[in-house]
Design a protein around this motif. Structure first.
Motif, PDB file in Angstrom:
ATOM      1  N   LYS A 185       0.872  -2.120  -0.337  1.00 48.75           N
ATOM      2  CA  LYS A 185      -0.038   0.134  -0.006  1.00 48.75           C
ATOM      3  C   LYS A 185       0.782   1.445  -0.259  1.00 48.75           C
ATOM      4  O   LYS A 185       0.565   2.266  -0.652  1.00 48.75           O
ATOM      5  CB  LYS A 185      -1.346   0.136   1.199  1.00 48.75           C
ATOM      6  N   ASP A 186       2.535   1.414   0.458  1.00 49.56           N
ATOM      7  CA  ASP A 186       3.197   1.989   0.810  1.00 49.56           C
ATOM      8  C   ASP A 186       3.305   2.480  -0.746  1.00 49.56           C
ATOM      9  O   ASP A 186       4.410   1.203  -1.262  1.00 49.56           O
ATOM     10  CB  ASP A 186       3.636   1.536   1.779  1.00 49.56           C
ATOM     11  N   PRO A 187       3.157   3.305  -1.889  1.00 47.60           N
ATOM     12  CA  PRO A 187       4.271   3.717  -2.895  1.00 47.60           C
ATOM     13  C   PRO A 187       5.726   3.654  -2.770  1.00 47.60           C
ATOM     14  O   PRO A 187       6.376   2.985  -4.239  1.00 47.60           O
ATOM     15  CB  PRO A 187       3.630   5.316  -3.348  1.00 47.60           C
ATOM     16  N   VAL A 188       6.140   4.166  -2.072  1.00 41.93           N
ATOM     17  CA  VAL A 188       7.454   4.264  -2.092  1.00 41.93           C
ATOM     18  C   VAL A 188       8.034   2.733  -1.864  1.00 41.93           C
ATOM     19  O   VAL A 188       9.430   2.444  -2.852  1.00 41.93           O
ATOM     20  CB  VAL A 188       8.303   4.589  -1.048  1.00 41.93           C
ATOM     21  N   ILE A 189       7.738   1.722  -1.135  1.00 38.55           N
ATOM     22  CA  ILE A 189       7.550   0.431  -0.874  1.00 38.55           C
ATOM     23  C   ILE A 189       7.603  -0.460  -2.287  1.00 38.55           C
ATOM     24  O   ILE A 189       8.133  -1.247  -2.992  1.00 38.55           O
ATOM     25  CB  ILE A 189       7.182  -0.775   0.283  1.00 38.55           C
ATOM     26  N   CYS A 190       6.520  -0.305  -2.866  1.00 32.33           N
ATOM     27  CA  CYS A 190       5.820  -0.590  -3.518  1.00 32.33           C
ATOM     28  C   CYS A 190       6.353  -0.068  -5.000  1.00 32.33           C
ATOM     29  O   CYS A 190       7.272  -1.502  -6.149  1.00 32.33           O
ATOM     30  CB  CYS A 190       4.507  -0.642  -4.685  1.00 32.33           C
ATOM     31  N   LYS A 191       7.278   0.849  -4.573  1.00 33.15           N
ATOM     32  CA  LYS A 191       8.573   1.278  -6.455  1.00 33.15           C
ATOM     33  C   LYS A 191       9.912   0.123  -6.210  1.00 33.15           C
ATOM     34  O   LYS A 191       9.985  -0.439  -7.288  1.00 33.15           O
ATOM     35  CB  LYS A 191       8.769   2.274  -6.504  1.00 33.15           C
ATOM     36  N   GLU A 192      10.000   0.087  -4.738  1.00 34.95           N
ATOM     37  CA  GLU A 192      11.299  -0.362  -4.998  1.00 34.95           C
ATOM     38  C   GLU A 192      10.938  -2.356  -4.552  1.00 34.95           C
ATOM     39  O   GLU A 192      11.785  -2.284  -5.223  1.00 34.95           O
ATOM     40  CB  GLU A 192      11.376  -0.497  -3.184  1.00 34.95           C
ATOM     41  N   ASP A 193      10.104  -2.232  -4.629  1.00 39.63           N
ATOM     42  CA  ASP A 193       9.506  -3.596  -4.449  1.00 39.63           C
ATOM     43  C   ASP A 193       8.856  -4.244  -6.436  1.00 39.63           C
ATOM     44  O   ASP A 193       9.457  -5.809  -6.849  1.00 39.63           O
ATOM     45  CB  ASP A 193       8.293  -4.210  -4.304  1.00 39.63           C
ATOM     46  N   TYR A 194       9.078  -3.810  -6.901  1.00 39.93           N
ATOM     47  CA  TYR A 194       8.916  -3.204  -8.099  1.00 39.93           C
ATOM     48  C   TYR A 194      10.564  -3.294  -9.135  1.00 39.93           C
ATOM     49  O   TYR A 194      10.708  -4.439 -10.128  1.00 39.93           O
ATOM     50  CB  TYR A 194       8.252  -2.276  -9.528  1.00 39.93           C
ATOM     51  N   ALA A 195      11.460  -3.075  -8.346  1.00 42.11           N
ATOM     52  CA  ALA A 195      12.881  -2.692  -8.711  1.00 42.11           C
ATOM     53  C   ALA A 195      13.349  -3.742  -8.695  1.00 42.11           C
ATOM     54  O   ALA A 195      14.228  -4.628  -9.412  1.00 42.11           O
ATOM     55  CB  ALA A 195      13.582  -1.590  -8.311  1.00 42.11           C
ATOM     56  N   ALA A 196      13.191  -4.935  -7.728  1.00 42.46           N
ATOM     57  CA  ALA A 196      13.317  -5.503  -6.990  1.00 42.46           C
ATOM     58  C   ALA A 196      12.963  -6.827  -7.511  1.00 42.46           C
ATOM     59  O   ALA A 196      14.145  -8.231  -7.911  1.00 42.46           O
ATOM     60  CB  ALA A 196      12.894  -5.834  -5.467  1.00 42.46           C
ATOM     61  N   CYS A 197      11.655  -6.860  -8.386  1.00 44.87           N
ATOM     62  CA  CYS A 197      11.292  -8.186  -9.081  1.00 44.87           C
ATOM     63  C   CYS A 197      12.145  -8.010  -9.976  1.00 44.87           C
ATOM     64  O   CYS A 197      11.868  -8.846 -11.119  1.00 44.87           O
ATOM     65  CB  CYS A 197       9.984  -8.003  -9.326  1.00 44.87           C
ATOM     66  N   SER A 198      12.689  -7.103 -11.093  1.00 40.36           N
ATOM     67  CA  SER A 198      13.116  -6.773 -12.562  1.00 40.36           C
ATOM     68  C   SER A 198      13.889  -7.254 -12.263  1.00 40.36           C
ATOM     69  O   SER A 198      14.899  -7.923 -12.505  1.00 40.36           O
ATOM     70  CB  SER A 198      13.864  -4.923 -12.829  1.00 40.36           C
ATOM     71  N   CYS A 199      15.023  -6.889 -10.888  1.00 42.94           N
ATOM     72  CA  CYS A 199      16.063  -8.163 -10.613  1.00 42.94           C
ATOM     73  C   CYS A 199      15.984  -9.714 -10.527  1.00 42.94           C
ATOM     74  O   CYS A 199      16.608  -9.830 -11.167  1.00 42.94           O
ATOM     75  CB  CYS A 199      16.512  -7.088  -9.201  1.00 42.94           C
ATOM     76  N   ALA A 200      15.776  -9.244  -9.913  1.00 41.86           N
ATOM     77  CA  ALA A 200      15.104 -11.060 -10.025  1.00 41.86           C
ATOM     78  C   ALA A 200      14.803 -11.895 -11.438  1.00 41.86           C
ATOM     79  O   ALA A 200      15.038 -13.299 -11.555  1.00 41.86           O
ATOM     80  CB  ALA A 200      13.273 -11.470  -8.917  1.00 41.86           C
TER      81      ALA A 200
END
Length: 188
Positions: free
Chosen positions: A104-119
């Protein structure tokens, strides 16, 4: 092959041999993927290994989206595009979908998308090392409500961010990259 060579040699693959990939191999790619950096160890991903029955169901969604992009439903052009798209989608030897668990946190959401891209990059490199090509697609099938229904996902809490089409390559294209001098800026 060194890591640097593996990174430089990896290519997106669009044409695959009609040859299955073992489940153990796919799971080893996912094992590499989940070791990607992720802020505060959120581990924001899920990997959906798609079997033939589900791929058949998703093929209709894929074909419908592609055919309706350029043709009116019911027209001959639509019918031909739909049929060709079904064949193309079903010719993909293996499909893995990547889900981002949404914060729900937009900052964490953006960080998580970057993490998924790295994965996903880890997944692709691990596959390439084993002679398997991957195409990372982000097409309309990933936004379609029917896809979410088939996969029993809630679009409020999950986002499909990648369809990884994979198989043993039939053809591998060349890639041109900018010289590093074109992408580096120095500051004192």
């Amino acid at each position: 092959m060194s890591l640097a060579q593996l990174i430089k040699n990896r290519r997106t693959v669009y044409q695959f041999e009609d040859k299955p990939i073992s489940l153990n191999l796919i799971e080893s790619f996912i094992e590499a993927a989940v070791h990607a950096p992720n802020h505060k160890l959120t581990e924001p991903w899920q990997f959906l290994i798609i079997g033939r029955q589900t791929q058949d169901r998703l093929a209709k969604i894929y074909a419908s989206n592609r055919a309706s992009k350029n043709h009116e439903e019911g027209s001959e052009g639509y019918r031909l595009s739909f049929e060709n798209s079904i064949k193309k989608f079903l010719a993909i030897p293996q499909l893995v979908l990547v889900v981002q668990n949404l914060s729900k946190d937009p900052v964490i959401c953006k960080e998580d998308y970057a993490a998924c891209s790295c994965a996903i990059q880890n997944f692709q490199l691990s596959a390439w090392e084993q002679g398997i090509g991957v195409q990372w697609s982000s097409g309309p099938i990933l936004k379609d409500a029917e896809t979410f229904s088939i996969l029993e996902l809630d679009s409020e809490n999950h986002e499909l961010i990648a369809a990884l089409y994979m198989g043993y390559p039939l053809a591998v294209g060349e890639s041109q990259r900018k010289a590093i001098s074109e992408v580096i800026r120095h500051y004192d």
